[in-house]
Design a protein around this motif. Sequence first.
Motif, PDB file in Angstrom:
ATOM      1  N   GLU A 161       0.817  -1.215   0.000  1.00  0.00           N
ATOM      2  CA  GLU A 161       0.000   0.000   0.000  1.00  0.00           C
ATOM      3  C   GLU A 161       0.850   1.265   0.000  1.00  0.00           C
ATOM      4  N   LEU A 162       2.134   1.162   0.345  1.00  0.00           N
ATOM      5  CA  LEU A 162       2.976   2.347   0.494  1.00  0.00           C
ATOM      6  C   LEU A 162       3.451   2.862  -0.855  1.00  0.00           C
ATOM      7  N   SER A 163       3.584   4.175  -0.968  1.00  0.00           N
ATOM      8  CA  SER A 163       4.177   4.766  -2.160  1.00  0.00           C
ATOM      9  C   SER A 163       4.860   6.068  -1.790  1.00  0.00           C
ATOM     10  N   LEU A 164       5.861   6.438  -2.577  1.00  0.00           N
ATOM     11  CA  LEU A 164       6.569   7.691  -2.333  1.00  0.00           C
ATOM     12  C   LEU A 164       5.649   8.892  -2.471  1.00  0.00           C
ATOM     13  N   ASP A 165       4.723   8.852  -3.415  1.00  0.00           N
ATOM     14  CA  ASP A 165       3.882  10.011  -3.656  1.00  0.00           C
ATOM     15  C   ASP A 165       2.711  10.103  -2.683  1.00  0.00           C
ATOM     16  N   THR A 166       2.364   9.003  -2.035  1.00  0.00           N
ATOM     17  CA  THR A 166       1.263   9.036  -1.075  1.00  0.00           C
ATOM     18  C   THR A 166       1.772   9.164   0.352  1.00  0.00           C
ATOM     19  N   ASN A 167       2.677   8.270   0.744  1.00  0.00           N
ATOM     20  CA  ASN A 167       3.160   8.232   2.130  1.00  0.00           C
ATOM     21  C   ASN A 167       4.489   8.945   2.321  1.00  0.00           C
ATOM     22  N   GLY A 168       5.268   9.061   1.235  1.00  0.00           N
ATOM     23  CA  GLY A 168       6.579   9.685   1.323  1.00  0.00           C
ATOM     24  C   GLY A 168       7.712   8.708   1.543  1.00  0.00           C
ATOM     25  N   PHE A 169       7.417   7.422   1.681  1.00  0.00           N
ATOM     26  CA  PHE A 169       8.471   6.427   1.896  1.00  0.00           C
ATOM     27  C   PHE A 169       7.994   5.064   1.433  1.00  0.00           C
ATOM     28  N   VAL A 170       8.962   4.224   1.050  1.00  0.00           N
ATOM     29  CA  VAL A 170       8.698   2.824   0.715  1.00  0.00           C
ATOM     30  C   VAL A 170       9.878   1.993   1.208  1.00  0.00           C
ATOM     31  N   LEU A 171       9.639   0.697   1.361  1.00  0.00           N
ATOM     32  CA  LEU A 171      10.691  -0.271   1.638  1.00  0.00           C
ATOM     33  C   LEU A 171      10.801  -1.191   0.444  1.00  0.00           C
ATOM     34  N   THR A 172      12.040  -1.431  -0.019  1.00  0.00           N
ATOM     35  CA  THR A 172      12.226  -2.264  -1.203  1.00  0.00           C
ATOM     36  C   THR A 172      13.409  -3.203  -1.007  1.00  0.00           C
ATOM     37  N   PRO A 173      13.367  -4.391  -1.621  1.00  0.00           N
ATOM     38  CA  PRO A 173      14.562  -5.230  -1.622  1.00  0.00           C
ATOM     39  C   PRO A 173      15.666  -4.556  -2.418  1.00  0.00           C
ATOM     40  N   HIS A 174      16.920  -4.710  -1.964  1.00  0.00           N
ATOM     41  CA  HIS A 174      18.019  -4.113  -2.723  1.00  0.00           C
ATOM     42  C   HIS A 174      19.323  -4.779  -2.331  1.00  0.00           C
ATOM     43  N   GLU A 175      19.873  -5.555  -3.246  1.00  0.00           N
ATOM     44  CA  GLU A 175      21.173  -6.180  -3.026  1.00  0.00           C
ATOM     45  C   GLU A 175      22.273  -5.187  -3.389  1.00  0.00           C
ATOM     46  N   THR A 176      23.444  -5.379  -2.793  1.00  0.00           N
ATOM     47  CA  THR A 176      24.578  -4.507  -3.073  1.00  0.00           C
ATOM     48  C   THR A 176      25.854  -5.320  -3.159  1.00  0.00           C
ATOM     49  N   ALA A 177      26.783  -4.841  -3.962  1.00  0.00           N
ATOM     50  CA  ALA A 177      28.098  -5.476  -4.071  1.00  0.00           C
ATOM     51  C   ALA A 177      29.129  -4.822  -3.159  1.00  0.00           C
ATOM     52  N   VAL A 178      28.737  -3.841  -2.368  1.00  0.00           N
ATOM     53  CA  VAL A 178      29.683  -3.142  -1.502  1.00  0.00           C
ATOM     54  C   VAL A 178      30.177  -4.073  -0.402  1.00  0.00           C
ATOM     55  N   LYS A 179      31.477  -4.075  -0.184  1.00  0.00           N
ATOM     56  CA  LYS A 179      32.085  -4.886   0.876  1.00  0.00           C
ATOM     57  C   LYS A 179      32.303  -4.088   2.155  1.00  0.00           C
ATOM     58  N   ASP A 180      32.628  -2.800   2.009  1.00  0.00           N
ATOM     59  CA  ASP A 180      32.946  -1.969   3.175  1.00  0.00           C
ATOM     60  C   ASP A 180      32.283  -0.612   3.026  1.00  0.00           C
ATOM     61  N   PHE A 181      31.156  -0.415   3.713  1.00  0.00           N
ATOM     62  CA  PHE A 181      30.440   0.845   3.631  1.00  0.00           C
ATOM     63  C   PHE A 181      31.159   1.979   4.349  1.00  0.00           C
ATOM     64  N   TYR A 182      32.189   1.666   5.107  1.00  0.00           N
ATOM     65  CA  TYR A 182      32.976   2.710   5.764  1.00  0.00           C
ATOM     66  C   TYR A 182      34.119   3.211   4.885  1.00  0.00           C
ATOM     67  N   ASP A 183      34.240   2.654   3.687  1.00  0.00           N
ATOM     68  CA  ASP A 183      35.238   3.104   2.713  1.00  0.00           C
ATOM     69  C   ASP A 183      34.547   4.058   1.735  1.00  0.00           C
ATOM     70  N   PRO A 184      34.735   5.368   1.873  1.00  0.00           N
ATOM     71  CA  PRO A 184      33.987   6.301   1.013  1.00  0.00           C
ATOM     72  C   PRO A 184      34.276   6.133  -0.462  1.00  0.00           C
ATOM     73  N   ASP A 185      35.497   5.720  -0.806  1.00  0.00           N
ATOM     74  CA  ASP A 185      35.813   5.528  -2.225  1.00  0.00           C
ATOM     75  C   ASP A 185      35.013   4.368  -2.801  1.00  0.00           C
TER      76      ASP A 185
END
Length: 284
Positions: free
Chosen positions: A64-88
């Motif tokens: 039921e959630l949408s960005l245009d109605t509620n302002g936020f959504v939750l979505t699945p999202h995989e990432t290849a990042v190994k270290d989120f503390y590495d800004p580069d």
Amino acid sequence: MEASIQEHEDLGINIVSSRLNYLAASWPKPVNFAYDPPADVPRRSGKYVERSVLIHNGRGMLDELSLDTNGFVLTPHETAVKDFYDPDEVKAVYYPEVERLLKRVTGAERVLIFDHIVRNPVLAERGEKGARPPAKMVHNDYSLESAPRRVRDQLPGEAERLLRNRFAEINVWRAIRGPIESSPLALCDARSLDMEDSVPIDLVYRDRVGEILGFLYSPQHRWYYFPHMQANEAILLKCYDSKDDGRARFTAHTSFEDPNSPPNAAPRESIEVRALVFWAPETV
């Protein structure tokens, strides 16, 4: 394949009660510093008051959630990042991932990611990895004044053309390590917000002054969160939309103390990426 959010849906939690930090007054204009100010200057001005609110489990209404109605959504999202503390690595790997995600979810023509923040209270206390603690006041990252200014700051040669069409500022928020058990993110349904509840706050950097929004308490505010967020989930949070036609334009949010957090809960580790999102003129 993206993991299904339904795998994490759950937990027997329907509503929790917690206390959120609201502004108690709108004048004088509050000021927040984004760095350590001189010793005789408080890091944050303005009077805040804790108000008890009910925070609903949003996992039961994902469809039921949408960005245009509620302002936020939750979505699945995989990432290849190994270290989120590495800004580069974040800029090289995660920024393109988020750009693709935002284009897919919003249908936007162009996405410009301009910064990110990692939050970890332990590292923040040590002054390590550029980490900050969770933000513990009800706020929104942009105001009617500061959102267009951000476009002009980031894209000075194109700004006036871009500002003639619809644009938004959207944050993408995720766990660095999951599940998140302490200081989760609470999100206020944009339909329950009134601009009369909002209070502009100066955000002072070393080289410029920005503006965010704080909020006065209203019993109309309806709050949600997503318990036990995993590292393959992302919240899209709309902090500004230039289109003033009844759709969500701002979304108040804050971290909060979850009464269901275990006593030995790991400190929250999260990253939020901030992006300008532009639509083609014919889609406005």
